[in-house]
Design a protein around this motif. Structure first.
Motif, PDB file in Angstrom:
ATOM      1  N   ASP A 116     -71.985   0.182 -17.085  1.00  0.00           N
ATOM      2  CA  ASP A 116     -71.180  -0.433 -18.145  1.00  0.00           C
ATOM      3  C   ASP A 116     -70.197   0.541 -18.789  1.00  0.00           C
ATOM      4  O   ASP A 116     -69.535   0.211 -19.754  1.00  0.00           O
ATOM      5  CB  ASP A 116     -72.077  -1.059 -19.219  1.00  0.00           C
ATOM      6  N   VAL A 117     -70.081   1.754 -18.223  1.00  0.00           N
ATOM      7  CA  VAL A 117     -69.088   2.722 -18.698  1.00  0.00           C
ATOM      8  C   VAL A 117     -68.348   3.297 -17.491  1.00  0.00           C
ATOM      9  O   VAL A 117     -68.962   3.695 -16.507  1.00  0.00           O
ATOM     10  CB  VAL A 117     -69.745   3.880 -19.489  1.00  0.00           C
ATOM     11  N   ALA A 118     -67.016   3.309 -17.593  1.00  0.00           N
ATOM     12  CA  ALA A 118     -66.191   3.947 -16.566  1.00  0.00           C
ATOM     13  C   ALA A 118     -65.449   5.110 -17.227  1.00  0.00           C
ATOM     14  O   ALA A 118     -65.154   5.064 -18.428  1.00  0.00           O
ATOM     15  CB  ALA A 118     -65.200   2.961 -15.973  1.00  0.00           C
ATOM     16  N   ALA A 119     -65.187   6.139 -16.459  1.00  0.00           N
ATOM     17  CA  ALA A 119     -64.463   7.293 -17.003  1.00  0.00           C
ATOM     18  C   ALA A 119     -63.419   7.763 -16.006  1.00  0.00           C
ATOM     19  O   ALA A 119     -63.690   7.861 -14.808  1.00  0.00           O
ATOM     20  CB  ALA A 119     -65.440   8.427 -17.331  1.00  0.00           C
ATOM     21  N   ILE A 120     -62.230   8.036 -16.519  1.00  0.00           N
ATOM     22  CA  ILE A 120     -61.170   8.652 -15.714  1.00  0.00           C
ATOM     23  C   ILE A 120     -60.918  10.021 -16.328  1.00  0.00           C
ATOM     24  O   ILE A 120     -60.475  10.120 -17.477  1.00  0.00           O
ATOM     25  CB  ILE A 120     -59.879   7.824 -15.727  1.00  0.00           C
ATOM     26  N   ILE A 121     -61.217  11.067 -15.582  1.00  0.00           N
ATOM     27  CA  ILE A 121     -60.984  12.420 -16.083  1.00  0.00           C
ATOM     28  C   ILE A 121     -59.859  13.008 -15.229  1.00  0.00           C
ATOM     29  O   ILE A 121     -59.944  13.018 -13.994  1.00  0.00           O
ATOM     30  CB  ILE A 121     -62.282  13.258 -16.057  1.00  0.00           C
ATOM     31  N   MET A 122     -58.796  13.462 -15.876  1.00  0.00           N
ATOM     32  CA  MET A 122     -57.571  13.715 -15.132  1.00  0.00           C
ATOM     33  C   MET A 122     -56.752  14.877 -15.693  1.00  0.00           C
ATOM     34  O   MET A 122     -56.975  15.343 -16.811  1.00  0.00           O
ATOM     35  CB  MET A 122     -56.715  12.441 -15.124  1.00  0.00           C
ATOM     36  N   ASN A 123     -55.792  15.289 -14.864  1.00  0.00           N
ATOM     37  CA  ASN A 123     -54.729  16.207 -15.245  1.00  0.00           C
ATOM     38  C   ASN A 123     -53.546  15.833 -14.371  1.00  0.00           C
ATOM     39  O   ASN A 123     -53.661  14.932 -13.530  1.00  0.00           O
ATOM     40  CB  ASN A 123     -55.160  17.667 -15.043  1.00  0.00           C
ATOM     41  N   GLU A 124     -52.438  16.491 -14.513  1.00  0.00           N
ATOM     42  CA  GLU A 124     -51.273  16.126 -13.702  1.00  0.00           C
ATOM     43  C   GLU A 124     -51.581  16.299 -12.226  1.00  0.00           C
ATOM     44  O   GLU A 124     -51.848  17.409 -11.755  1.00  0.00           O
ATOM     45  CB  GLU A 124     -50.063  16.980 -14.084  1.00  0.00           C
ATOM     46  N   GLY A 125     -51.567  15.196 -11.475  1.00  0.00           N
ATOM     47  CA  GLY A 125     -51.755  15.236 -10.027  1.00  0.00           C
ATOM     48  C   GLY A 125     -53.185  15.084  -9.555  1.00  0.00           C
ATOM     49  O   GLY A 125     -53.429  14.844  -8.368  1.00  0.00           O
ATOM     50  N   LEU A 177     -58.178  -0.764 -11.032  1.00  0.00           N
ATOM     51  CA  LEU A 177     -58.276  -2.202 -10.755  1.00  0.00           C
ATOM     52  C   LEU A 177     -59.253  -2.489  -9.612  1.00  0.00           C
ATOM     53  O   LEU A 177     -59.937  -3.518  -9.601  1.00  0.00           O
ATOM     54  CB  LEU A 177     -56.897  -2.767 -10.411  1.00  0.00           C
ATOM     55  N   ARG A 178     -59.326  -1.569  -8.647  1.00  0.00           N
ATOM     56  CA  ARG A 178     -60.164  -1.777  -7.467  1.00  0.00           C
ATOM     57  C   ARG A 178     -61.645  -1.521  -7.761  1.00  0.00           C
ATOM     58  O   ARG A 178     -62.513  -2.226  -7.249  1.00  0.00           O
ATOM     59  CB  ARG A 178     -59.684  -0.857  -6.337  1.00  0.00           C
ATOM     60  N   HIS A 179     -61.951  -0.550  -8.590  1.00  0.00           N
ATOM     61  CA  HIS A 179     -63.341  -0.115  -8.746  1.00  0.00           C
ATOM     62  C   HIS A 179     -64.014  -0.524 -10.063  1.00  0.00           C
ATOM     63  O   HIS A 179     -65.227  -0.421 -10.170  1.00  0.00           O
ATOM     64  CB  HIS A 179     -63.437   1.409  -8.615  1.00  0.00           C
ATOM     65  N   VAL A 180     -63.240  -0.957 -11.048  1.00  0.00           N
ATOM     66  CA  VAL A 180     -63.840  -1.290 -12.349  1.00  0.00           C
ATOM     67  C   VAL A 180     -63.897  -2.803 -12.533  1.00  0.00           C
ATOM     68  O   VAL A 180     -62.863  -3.482 -12.518  1.00  0.00           O
ATOM     69  CB  VAL A 180     -63.049  -0.630 -13.505  1.00  0.00           C
ATOM     70  N   ASP A 181     -65.122  -3.307 -12.702  1.00  0.00           N
ATOM     71  CA  ASP A 181     -65.335  -4.729 -12.963  1.00  0.00           C
ATOM     72  C   ASP A 181     -65.470  -4.907 -14.474  1.00  0.00           C
ATOM     73  O   ASP A 181     -66.490  -4.574 -15.067  1.00  0.00           O
ATOM     74  CB  ASP A 181     -66.615  -5.198 -12.252  1.00  0.00           C
ATOM     75  N   PHE A 182     -64.430  -5.445 -15.104  1.00  0.00           N
ATOM     76  CA  PHE A 182     -64.422  -5.553 -16.563  1.00  0.00           C
ATOM     77  C   PHE A 182     -65.398  -6.596 -17.094  1.00  0.00           C
ATOM     78  O   PHE A 182     -65.635  -6.654 -18.305  1.00  0.00           O
ATOM     79  CB  PHE A 182     -63.004  -5.832 -17.073  1.00  0.00           C
ATOM     80  N   THR A 183     -65.961  -7.408 -16.227  1.00  0.00           N
ATOM     81  CA  THR A 183     -67.002  -8.330 -16.682  1.00  0.00           C
ATOM     82  C   THR A 183     -68.316  -7.591 -16.907  1.00  0.00           C
ATOM     83  O   THR A 183     -69.215  -8.079 -17.596  1.00  0.00           O
ATOM     84  CB  THR A 183     -67.237  -9.466 -15.668  1.00  0.00           C
ATOM     85  N   VAL A 184     -68.441  -6.397 -16.312  1.00  0.00           N
ATOM     86  CA  VAL A 184     -69.637  -5.566 -16.478  1.00  0.00           C
ATOM     87  C   VAL A 184     -69.347  -4.357 -17.357  1.00  0.00           C
ATOM     88  O   VAL A 184     -70.104  -4.038 -18.270  1.00  0.00           O
ATOM     89  CB  VAL A 184     -70.175  -5.088 -15.107  1.00  0.00           C
ATOM     90  N   VAL A 185     -68.233  -3.670 -17.084  1.00  0.00           N
ATOM     91  CA  VAL A 185     -67.870  -2.460 -17.824  1.00  0.00           C
ATOM     92  C   VAL A 185     -67.437  -2.811 -19.245  1.00  0.00           C
ATOM     93  O   VAL A 185     -66.584  -3.668 -19.450  1.00  0.00           O
ATOM     94  CB  VAL A 185     -66.746  -1.693 -17.093  1.00  0.00           C
ATOM     95  N   LYS A 186     -68.059  -2.134 -20.203  1.00  0.00           N
ATOM     96  CA  LYS A 186     -67.764  -2.399 -21.604  1.00  0.00           C
ATOM     97  C   LYS A 186     -66.855  -1.346 -22.224  1.00  0.00           C
ATOM     98  O   LYS A 186     -66.361  -1.524 -23.336  1.00  0.00           O
ATOM     99  CB  LYS A 186     -69.070  -2.470 -22.404  1.00  0.00           C
ATOM    100  N   CYS A 187     -66.664  -0.252 -21.504  1.00  0.00           N
ATOM    101  CA  CYS A 187     -65.864   0.828 -22.071  1.00  0.00           C
ATOM    102  C   CYS A 187     -65.273   1.694 -20.954  1.00  0.00           C
ATOM    103  O   CYS A 187     -65.960   2.003 -19.988  1.00  0.00           O
ATOM    104  CB  CYS A 187     -66.751   1.685 -22.984  1.00  0.00           C
TER     105      CYS A 187
END
Length: 409
Positions: free
Chosen positions: A137-146, A195-205
């Motif tokens: 129920d939690v997704a995280a995108i951890i990023m930097n340029e590229g 959009l491909r990996h996160v199901d917003f009906t399940v993921v709350k954040c």
């Protein structure tokens, strides 16, 4: 996590599963799956007394596979060990039929659980334990340029679903346009992964973290593209997005992100936002139209029998009841309300909203239409009788204790 070795459950819910705990979290799930009265089968070591050729007694350790009818389950998280005790139902030379015995279930050792009826919540937990990302129920995108890593996070695991690496030229006067184009391509790749990996009906954040201002730039791109392309999935769930600082774009930096108290507070509030909103609606209806809101198992049951429940509110604590009959009662209620088209909200007992609901017996409902007070007379009378009986029993117990004290003196 549990590794599913074999599953043999019929359409009536009867059967068994053979599993292997991959880690301590798998044992934690097994602890919640195994109930009193279930059959648990595993291999154990038994000391057997044998007579040697010289006539002396010697103790040998023998491996035996036993099936116990569960009486008690004890789990020690620190030691990653679970002890199941009960009555032996397997005929063998080493342990007599009907004898009391105990099995130690440990990480990387296979065991099976058999139930007379696997209810919907037990099956849901089994699915969660065997495929934790299905209920992340939690997704995280951890990023930097590229560079970006998209992860799905559960109570027990963090799984990387996408790793994006796009070469981006340095921002110089002569190549500003090339830098911007490469950055746009990178943001688009991250958007498509989301959009491909996160199901917003399940993921709350969804937590977006980065050093510098990359997270703000990506967030702006995300919302702008959602509006331009009319991506309803993102537009309707943009309130689930939390921006946070991280020291790097690597997965290991997630630890510091989730140690930030500010992030954790936002995370808890965002995950429980839907439940908080429903609970506030319940209190509002209770105040303005008292016949359209009920609480307490008896009142909720009456409303359900009249197919009047629009939204059922229940705390997860009730599904952990020691009594199998009590647990089954609430599982059946949840299944039946869902079957009638009602919405079911399960509140975490660790969140303030769950604590508030617990003060109202832990179960409540918002109704589709008002029900007259006369329909609840029998329930209220039964409750009054139960309270009187309890008071009488307490008074009787007190009298007996006082009489016992007088006799002993």
């Amino acid at each position: 996590m549990l590794r599913l070795v074999k599953r043999a459950i019929d359409r009536n819910g009867q059967g068994f599963v053979s599993v292997q705990a991959v880690n301590g979290e798998g044992l934690w799930h097994a602890f919640h799956l195994i109930q009193e009265g279930d059959l648990v089968r595993a291999t154990t070591v038994r000391k057997v007394q044998n007579v040697s050729s010289t006539g002396s007694m010697q103790a040998d350790k023998v491996k035996v596979t036993l099936t116990l009818r569960v009486a008690h389950v004890h789990f020690t998280p620190e030691a990653e060990n679970m002890r199941v005790s009960g009555v032996n139902t397997t005929e063998c030379e080493e342990v007599r039929l009907g004898a009391h015995h105990a099995l130690d279930l440990q990480v990387n050792r296979q065991f099976s659980i058999e139930k007379e009826h696997w209810d919907s919540l037990a099956l849901e937990r089994l699915t969660t334990a065997c495929d934790p990302t299905a209920h992340a129920d939690v997704a995280a995108i951890i990023m930097n340029e590229g560079t970006a890593n998209l992860c799905l996070i559960t109570e027990s695991t963090t799984v990387t679903r996408a790793a994006i690496d796009t070469p981006i030229p340095r921002k110089r006067k002569a190549s500003v346009q090339g830098h911007e184009k490469a950055l746009t391509r990178f943001f688009e790749s991250v958007l498509q992964a989301l959009l491909r990996h996160v199901d917003f009906t399940v993921v709350k954040c969804v937590v977006i973290a980065s050093p510098g201002f990359v997270r703000e730039q990506f967030h702006q791109y995300l919302i702008a593209e959602a509006n331009r392309r009319d991506i309803r999935e993102l537009l309707e769930n943009q309130n689930k997005i939390i921006l946070a600082h991280s020291s790097s774009e690597h997965k290991s930096a997630l630890k510091e992100v989730f140690e930030d108290q500010t992030v954790m507070t936002k995370l808890a509030d965002t995950k429980a936002a839907g439940e908080v909103r429903v609970l506030n609606e319940f209190f509002k209806v209770l105040k303005q139209d008292v016949n359209r809101a009920v609480y307490g198992f008896g009142h909720v049951t009456v409303a359900h029998k009249n197919n009047a429940i629009r939204t059922l509110l229940v705390t997860d604590e009730l599904f952990r009841a020691c009594s199998i009959a009590t647990r089954k009662t609430y599982v059946d209620l949840v299944d039946s309300v869902r079957g009638n088209g009602g919405d079911v909200r399960i509140f975490s007992s660790t969140h303030v909203s769950g604590e508030q609901l617990a003060k109202l017996t832990g179960v409540a409902a918002i109704l589709r239409y008002p029900l007259p007070e006369e329909m609840f007379v029998e329930v209220e009378a039964a409750g009054a009788n139960d309270a009187t009986a309890a008071d009488d029993a307490t008074a009787s117990s007190t009298d007996e204790e006082q009489s016992s004290d007088e006799d002993s003196s």
